[in-house]
Scaffold this active site. Structure first.
Site, PDB file in Angstrom:
ATOM      1  N   ARG A   1      -6.931   5.517  -6.324  1.00 54.20           N
ATOM      2  CA  ARG A   1      -6.509   6.989  -6.480  1.00 54.20           C
ATOM      3  C   ARG A   1      -6.761   7.374  -7.956  1.00 54.20           C
ATOM      4  NH1 ARG A   1      -0.555   7.590  -4.201  1.00 54.20           N
ATOM      5  NH2 ARG A   1      -0.860   9.840  -4.147  1.00 54.20           N
TER       6      ARG A   1
ATOM      7  N   THR B   1      -0.631   5.825   2.451  1.00 53.14           N
ATOM      8  CA  THR B   1      -1.784   5.226   2.830  1.00 53.14           C
ATOM      9  C   THR B   1      -1.828   4.276   4.065  1.00 53.14           C
ATOM     10  OG1 THR B   1      -2.677   5.006   0.546  1.00 53.14           O
ATOM     11  CG2 THR B   1      -3.624   3.423   1.883  1.00 53.14           C
TER      12      THR B   1
ATOM     13  N   ILE C   1       0.846  -1.134   0.022  1.00 56.43           N
ATOM     14  CA  ILE C   1       0.050  -0.090  -0.144  1.00 56.43           C
ATOM     15  C   ILE C   1       0.837   1.293   0.054  1.00 56.43           C
ATOM     16  CG2 ILE C   1      -2.230  -0.866   1.038  1.00 56.43           C
ATOM     17  CD1 ILE C   1      -1.254  -0.123   3.882  1.00 56.43           C
ATOM     18  N   ASP C   2       0.301   2.343  -0.396  1.00 53.76           N
ATOM     19  CA  ASP C   2       1.341   3.574  -0.758  1.00 53.76           C
ATOM     20  C   ASP C   2       1.742   4.011   0.684  1.00 53.76           C
ATOM     21  OD1 ASP C   2       0.700   3.327  -3.353  1.00 53.76           O
ATOM     22  OD2 ASP C   2      -1.026   4.905  -3.108  1.00 53.76           O
ATOM     23  N   LYS C   3       3.043   4.634   0.425  1.00 54.66           N
ATOM     24  CA  LYS C   3       3.624   5.442   1.574  1.00 54.66           C
ATOM     25  C   LYS C   3       2.495   6.060   2.486  1.00 54.66           C
ATOM     26  CE  LYS C   3       6.716   8.845   2.946  1.00 54.66           C
ATOM     27  NZ  LYS C   3       8.026  10.018   2.556  1.00 54.66           N
TER      28      LYS C   3
END
Length: 320
Positions: A238, A141, A137-139
């Site tokens: 996103r 998030t 998962i994104d930094k």
């Protein structure tokens, strides 16, 4: 960081961007150059470009070269919220701001560094004593993430992700108000043709992506959505929400940043600024245990930064 400026000579034979940089900068391979381009750390005349760009003469290149990364991630003592752990896997509630895996510009402080410091019973992934990252998962998030400790667990979990049998539910705050209460977003997501830091649903060679959404709360100018991933592409939520006209609150990369100017409530504006990230949380993760065959599901609450915004939005509804 080291900045290297290059000029592609006039009257030279046409050459690919990645090839020219690789032969011009000592110790840099084409693969390294391509990774830096993907990370947005190389520009041509001030713009991001593809590795295959043909240089014709006179172009000014700026290469931001990160310091060397250790060959192996170092174990670090970093606090983690462990939701579950046994000899096969570990489930964590990742905090916003933590990168999952070391890379250019992030050699330490990552989830992998933290797990190497935490786990004392890694049996090995591909012959190496390291945690097996099967999804990311994104930094910026927050939320639930499962990591394998053994080859068997890694292979089983990877297969479940490949077959799209993993249950993944997110909560997101978005700008705008969808007309319907639920729906489905579908496209082919790939690297943006111009901005290499972004993904796009209009990419020529994208991968099939499906996101299901449902409205949880409606507020003035902002909506709280529950999202279920059918697939798991990079930046999928996103991209889908932004291209549908409902960018995530706080998402500067995909249009959420510019929407802040439309928020007239000064206290709400401050809460969003204090958030400092996209308002996206991986709330629920469910999968079959790779060894026992038992179905496991982990659910988390909204982190404090998002919860404060929701609480304030709820209070404005009640007082209206």
């Amino acid at each position: 960081m080291e900045n290297v400026e290059l000029i592609f000579p006039e009257n030279s034979e046409i050459e690919r961007l990645d090839s020219f940089i690789a032969r011009s900068v000592n110790g840099m391979t084409r693969a390294t150059v391509q990774r830096l381009i993907e990370a947005g750390q190389i520009t041509v005349d001030g713009h991001l470009q593809k590795p295959s760009l043909k240089l014709k003469g006179g172009e000014r290149l700026m290469v931001t070269r990160p310091p060397p990364v250790a060959a192996e991630p170092a174990a670090e003592t970093i606090p983690l919220e462990i939701l579950f752990e046994d000899r096969n896997l570990v489930v964590v509630n990742k905090a916003a701001g933590m990168v999952v895996h070391p890379g250019a510009g992030n050699s330490g402080g990552t989830l992998v560094n933290a797990l190497l410091g935490h786990c004392t019973d890694l049996s090995g992934i591909g012959g190496e004593l390291r945690p097996g990252i099967v999804h990311r998962i994104d930094k910026d998030t927050s939320g639930v993430l499962v990591v394998a400790k053994s080859d068997a667990a890694h292979q089983s979990l990877a297969e479940q992700f490949k077959e799209h049998t993993i249950k993944r539910v997110y909560l997101a705050l978005v700008y705008g108000a969808p007309k319907d209460d639920k729906g489905r977003l579908e496209s082919h997501i790939g690297r943006h043709p111009v901005d290499r830091k972004r993904m796009s649903g209009k990419a020529k060679h994208g991968k099939h992506a499906v996101t299901h959404w449902r409205v949880v709360g409606r507020y003035r100018g902002i909506t709280l959505l529950r999202l279920r991933l059918e697939t798991g592409r990079t930046h999928q939520i996103r991209v889908h929400l932004s291209e549908a006209g409902y960018p995530l609150v706080g998402d500067d990369v995909y249009g959420g940043g510019s929407r802040l100017a439309t928020v007239s409530d000064t206290l709400l504006r401050k809460l969003i600024k204090d958030l400092g990230r996209q308002a996206l949380h991986a709330k629920t993760l469910g999968f079959i245990h790779p060894v026992t065959g038992e179905y496991l599901e982990f659910d988390t609450e909204l982190p404090d930064d998002m919860a404060r915004i929701v609480e304030y939005l709820e209070s404005t509804v009640e007082s209206a």
